[in-house]
Design a protein around this motif. Structure first.
Motif, short mmCIF file in Angstrom:
data_model
loop_
_atom_site.label_atom_id
_atom_site.label_comp_id
_atom_site.label_asym_id
_atom_site.label_seq_id
_atom_site.Cartn_x
_atom_site.Cartn_y
_atom_site.Cartn_z
N ASN A 1 0.83 -1.20 0.00
CA ASN A 1 0.00 0.00 0.00
C ASN A 1 0.87 1.26 0.00
OD1 ASN A 1 -2.31 -1.53 0.03
ND2 ASN A 1 -2.67 -1.30 2.22
N ASN A 2 2.01 1.20 0.69
CA ASN A 2 2.91 2.36 0.72
C ASN A 2 3.42 2.67 -0.68
OD1 ASN A 2 2.84 1.22 3.46
ND2 ASN A 2 4.23 2.89 3.91
N PHE B 1 0.64 4.29 -2.66
CA PHE B 1 0.44 5.65 -2.16
C PHE B 1 1.53 6.58 -2.69
CE2 PHE B 1 -1.11 7.76 2.08
CZ PHE B 1 -1.80 8.70 1.34
N ARG C 1 1.07 9.75 -5.30
CA ARG C 1 1.52 11.08 -4.87
C ARG C 1 2.41 11.72 -5.92
NH1 ARG C 1 5.99 12.33 -0.34
NH2 ARG C 1 5.66 14.53 -0.16
N ILE D 1 -2.79 16.13 0.44
CA ILE D 1 -3.26 14.79 0.79
C ILE D 1 -4.15 14.86 2.03
CG2 ILE D 1 -2.52 12.50 1.57
CD1 ILE D 1 -0.06 12.85 -0.25
N CYS E 1 1.29 1.47 5.61
CA CYS E 1 0.02 2.10 5.25
C CYS E 1 -1.06 1.02 5.25
CB CYS E 1 0.13 2.76 3.88
SG CYS E 1 -1.38 3.58 3.36
N LEU F 1 -5.55 3.84 2.68
CA LEU F 1 -5.48 3.88 1.22
C LEU F 1 -6.87 3.94 0.61
CD1 LEU F 1 -3.54 3.90 -1.17
CD2 LEU F 1 -3.72 1.41 -1.23
N PHE G 1 -8.18 7.41 1.05
CA PHE G 1 -7.48 8.33 0.15
C PHE G 1 -8.03 8.20 -1.27
CE2 PHE G 1 -4.07 9.04 -2.97
CZ PHE G 1 -3.89 10.40 -2.77
#
Length: 138
Positions: free
Chosen positions: A3-4, A7, A11, A21, A52, A57, A60
């Motif tokens: 997930n990181n 993300f 970004r 964010i 994360c 997520l 987001f």
């Protein structure tokens, strides 16, 4: 892919800053601080790295849909939103033309009151030719 990683890639692709964010996550009533978001983007070996979670997520991505498309009552054009993001990014220093050097104080050349002509400098040391230790055979 974690997930990181997802993300981070979103970004970079959407050119988002941490404060943007935070605003996107607030669109879906999810509160998080900038420092907590920064922990997601750290290296895995860093002591302050945080994994994360799916919930963050998911929120987001839901907030990103609202941010880019808008709501049913107030729709937006995603291309205009992304163009706005690009315009907010400061340009690199190498892209800007360099400004001329301006001293802080205004120095003026001192002029003599007699306006004498400058005399040529007298050469104190005569010209010397060095052979650097090489013996020239004539």
């Amino acid at each position: 892919m974690t997930n990181n990683d997802i993300f981070k890639k979103l970004r970079v692709a959407l050119m988002l800053r941490d404060d943007q964010i935070v605003e996107i996550l607030e669109l879906v009533d999810f509160r998080i601080s900038k420092s907590e978001i920064g922990a997601f983007f750290r290296d895995e070996k860093h002591e302050n790295y945080v994994e994360c979670g799916d919930q963050i997520l998911r929120n987001f991505l839901n907030g990103l849909v609202i941010h880019l498309r808008g709501t049913k009552e107030n729709p937006k054009n995603p291309n205009e939103v992304l163009a706005k993001h690009r315009a907010e990014i400061p340009k690199k220093a190498s892209d800007k033309p360099k400004a001329e050097f301006k001293p802080k104080t205004d120095f003026k050349k001192k002029t003599s009151s007699n306006n004498k002509k400058l005399e040529p400098k007298i050469q104190v040391v005569e010209k010397v030719r060095f052979n650097n230790g090489k013996n020239k055979k004539a």
